[in-house]
Design a protein around this motif. Structure first.
Motif, PDB file in Angstrom:
ATOM      1  N   GLY A  93       0.852  -1.374   0.145  1.00 60.51           N
ATOM      2  CA  GLY A  93      -0.083   0.199  -0.005  1.00 60.51           C
ATOM      3  C   GLY A  93       1.125   1.311   0.249  1.00 60.51           C
ATOM      4  O   GLY A  93       2.029   1.379  -0.433  1.00 60.51           O
ATOM      5  N   HIS A  94       0.131   2.358   0.284  1.00 62.26           N
ATOM      6  CA  HIS A  94       0.748   3.489   0.275  1.00 62.26           C
ATOM      7  C   HIS A  94       1.593   3.818   0.787  1.00 62.26           C
ATOM      8  O   HIS A  94       0.977   3.113   2.706  1.00 62.26           O
ATOM      9  CB  HIS A  94      -0.186   4.930   0.006  1.00 62.26           C
ATOM     10  CG  HIS A  94      -0.157   5.034  -1.432  1.00 62.26           C
ATOM     11  ND1 HIS A  94      -1.796   5.932  -1.307  1.00 62.26           N
ATOM     12  CD2 HIS A  94      -0.944   4.331  -2.309  1.00 62.26           C
ATOM     13  CE1 HIS A  94      -2.308   5.775  -2.366  1.00 62.26           C
ATOM     14  NE2 HIS A  94      -1.337   4.828  -2.837  1.00 62.26           N
ATOM     15  N   TYR A  95       3.035   4.546   1.564  1.00 69.06           N
ATOM     16  CA  TYR A  95       4.002   4.595   1.985  1.00 69.06           C
ATOM     17  C   TYR A  95       3.478   5.357   3.299  1.00 69.06           C
ATOM     18  O   TYR A  95       2.887   6.566   3.230  1.00 69.06           O
ATOM     19  CB  TYR A  95       5.448   5.071   1.778  1.00 69.06           C
ATOM     20  CG  TYR A  95       6.553   5.257   3.119  1.00 69.06           C
ATOM     21  CD1 TYR A  95       6.453   4.326   3.778  1.00 69.06           C
ATOM     22  CD2 TYR A  95       6.567   6.505   3.500  1.00 69.06           C
ATOM     23  CE1 TYR A  95       7.745   4.286   4.517  1.00 69.06           C
ATOM     24  CE2 TYR A  95       7.789   6.706   4.422  1.00 69.06           C
ATOM     25  CZ  TYR A  95       8.200   5.281   4.802  1.00 69.06           C
ATOM     26  OH  TYR A  95       9.031   5.497   6.153  1.00 69.06           O
ATOM     27  N   ALA A  96       2.877   4.656   4.629  1.00 62.11           N
ATOM     28  CA  ALA A  96       2.226   5.513   5.657  1.00 62.11           C
ATOM     29  C   ALA A  96       2.899   5.313   7.000  1.00 62.11           C
ATOM     30  O   ALA A  96       1.927   4.580   7.413  1.00 62.11           O
ATOM     31  CB  ALA A  96       0.667   4.806   5.588  1.00 62.11           C
ATOM     32  N   PRO A  97       4.138   5.744   7.307  1.00 56.13           N
ATOM     33  CA  PRO A  97       4.467   5.571   8.667  1.00 56.13           C
ATOM     34  C   PRO A  97       3.778   5.712   9.829  1.00 56.13           C
ATOM     35  O   PRO A  97       3.678   5.603  10.886  1.00 56.13           O
ATOM     36  CB  PRO A  97       6.547   5.778   8.154  1.00 56.13           C
ATOM     37  CG  PRO A  97       5.752   6.386   7.474  1.00 56.13           C
ATOM     38  CD  PRO A  97       4.537   6.209   6.444  1.00 56.13           C
ATOM     39  N   ARG A  98       3.337   6.857   9.871  1.00 55.66           N
ATOM     40  CA  ARG A  98       2.685   7.545  10.715  1.00 55.66           C
ATOM     41  C   ARG A  98       1.031   7.447  10.701  1.00 55.66           C
ATOM     42  O   ARG A  98       0.299   7.977  11.367  1.00 55.66           O
ATOM     43  CB  ARG A  98       2.973   9.024  10.335  1.00 55.66           C
ATOM     44  CG  ARG A  98       4.076   9.736  10.506  1.00 55.66           C
ATOM     45  CD  ARG A  98       4.057  11.080  10.580  1.00 55.66           C
ATOM     46  NE  ARG A  98       5.269  11.838  10.359  1.00 55.66           N
ATOM     47  CZ  ARG A  98       6.983  11.328  11.470  1.00 55.66           C
ATOM     48  NH1 ARG A  98       6.007  10.910  12.456  1.00 55.66           N
ATOM     49  NH2 ARG A  98       7.913  12.049  11.161  1.00 55.66           N
ATOM     50  N   GLY A  99       0.820   6.552   9.905  1.00 50.43           N
ATOM     51  CA  GLY A  99      -0.954   5.853   9.932  1.00 50.43           C
ATOM     52  C   GLY A  99      -1.640   7.128   9.368  1.00 50.43           C
ATOM     53  O   GLY A  99      -2.674   6.274  10.089  1.00 50.43           O
ATOM     54  N   ALA A 100      -1.256   7.785   8.894  1.00 55.26           N
ATOM     55  CA  ALA A 100      -2.174   8.653   8.423  1.00 55.26           C
ATOM     56  C   ALA A 100      -3.447   8.161   6.986  1.00 55.26           C
ATOM     57  O   ALA A 100      -3.161   7.307   6.903  1.00 55.26           O
ATOM     58  CB  ALA A 100      -1.644  10.274   7.821  1.00 55.26           C
ATOM     59  N   GLY A 101      -4.557   8.726   7.403  1.00 48.85           N
ATOM     60  CA  GLY A 101      -5.309   8.773   6.018  1.00 48.85           C
ATOM     61  C   GLY A 101      -4.666   9.294   4.717  1.00 48.85           C
ATOM     62  O   GLY A 101      -3.990   9.707   4.977  1.00 48.85           O
ATOM     63  N   HIS A 102      -5.999   8.599   4.028  1.00 48.64           N
ATOM     64  CA  HIS A 102      -5.007   9.003   2.231  1.00 48.64           C
ATOM     65  C   HIS A 102      -5.589   9.678   1.574  1.00 48.64           C
ATOM     66  O   HIS A 102      -7.017  10.553   1.941  1.00 48.64           O
ATOM     67  CB  HIS A 102      -5.811   7.713   0.867  1.00 48.64           C
ATOM     68  CG  HIS A 102      -4.759   8.189  -0.257  1.00 48.64           C
ATOM     69  ND1 HIS A 102      -3.997   8.525  -0.779  1.00 48.64           N
ATOM     70  CD2 HIS A 102      -6.075   8.387  -0.630  1.00 48.64           C
ATOM     71  CE1 HIS A 102      -4.592   8.808  -1.702  1.00 48.64           C
ATOM     72  NE2 HIS A 102      -5.121   8.923  -1.475  1.00 48.64           N
ATOM     73  N   GLY A 103      -4.861  11.325   1.513  1.00 50.23           N
ATOM     74  CA  GLY A 103      -5.381  12.391   0.267  1.00 50.23           C
ATOM     75  C   GLY A 103      -5.249  13.490   1.231  1.00 50.23           C
ATOM     76  O   GLY A 103      -5.527  13.912   2.180  1.00 50.23           O
ATOM     77  N   PHE A 104      -5.173  14.807   0.315  1.00 46.31           N
ATOM     78  CA  PHE A 104      -5.156  15.990   0.654  1.00 46.31           C
ATOM     79  C   PHE A 104      -6.706  16.407   0.917  1.00 46.31           C
ATOM     80  O   PHE A 104      -5.785  17.659   1.463  1.00 46.31           O
ATOM     81  CB  PHE A 104      -4.205  16.753  -0.382  1.00 46.31           C
ATOM     82  CG  PHE A 104      -2.787  15.756  -0.671  1.00 46.31           C
ATOM     83  CD1 PHE A 104      -1.440  16.055  -0.132  1.00 46.31           C
ATOM     84  CD2 PHE A 104      -2.515  15.352  -1.858  1.00 46.31           C
ATOM     85  CE1 PHE A 104      -0.097  16.031  -0.460  1.00 46.31           C
ATOM     86  CE2 PHE A 104      -1.457  15.582  -2.592  1.00 46.31           C
ATOM     87  CZ  PHE A 104      -0.145  15.486  -1.573  1.00 46.31           C
TER      88      PHE A 104
END
Length: 182
Positions: A93-104
């Motif tokens: 999946g998308h790189y998200a080490p901080r666990g944020a949601g997807h998208g601007f």
């Protein structure tokens, strides 16, 4: 002859010493960078991506040919594997080490690997220059050089910047291993 040699040497030394303050003000930096081939869905090399660590984030420059015209999702994915035979699903999946949601457009976003859509003209060439300040090539929490590596993925469609978990950008057209798993 000796006197002429000494005069020339003294002149050269004086010039070098005069330049010393200028050299002291010049700061040399060693850029950390990564370059990788971009592979298409058939495993063929179609371009190159280069990432350069800057004081303000990572500058990502990419060129890929043979792409369909239009707008394309452009993301860093969590795993440094690009198996074309599996549709590049190996990049995770998308790189998200901080666990944020997807998208601007997402209040809890964006992922560290979310980046603006990129465009391909009628010549089939994608050219991108993006700075991502949520990632690093240095060691640390948001490093792309972690144990499982990372990959750049170009998607078939545009990222809508809000659909979870990946922006509804469609199939994965191309992939580049930025850092292989350790």
């Amino acid at each position: 002859m000796t006197r002429a040699f000494m005069a020339a040497t003294t002149l050269a030394l004086g010039t070098a010493l005069a330049a010393q303050p200028a050299l002291a003000d010049h700061h040399e930096t060693m850029e950390k960078s990564v370059s990788a081939d971009i592979l298409d869905a058939n495993g063929r090399n179609v371009g190159m991506v280069t990432l350069v660590q800057t004081p303000n984030g990572v500058l990502i420059s990419a060129t890929a040919s043979g792409m369909p015209e239009g707008e394309h999702g452009f993301h860093i994915h969590e795993t440094g594997r690009c198996d074309a035979g599996q549709g590049f699903s190996t990049a995770g999946g998308h790189y998200a080490p901080r666990g944020a949601g997807h998208g601007f457009k997402e209040a809890g976003g964006p992922h560290a690997g979310d980046m603006p859509n990129q465009f391909v003209g009628s010549d089939g060439t994608l050219r991108a220059h993006v700075v991502n300040d949520r990632i690093t090539l240095e060691s640390g929490f948001s490093s792309l050089m972690d144990a499982d590596g990372s990959a750049l993925v170009i998607h078939a469609g545009a990222d809508d910047y809000m659909s979870q978990p990946s922006g509804d950008a469609g199939n994965r057209l191309a992939c580049a291993v930025l850092a292989a798993p350790k």
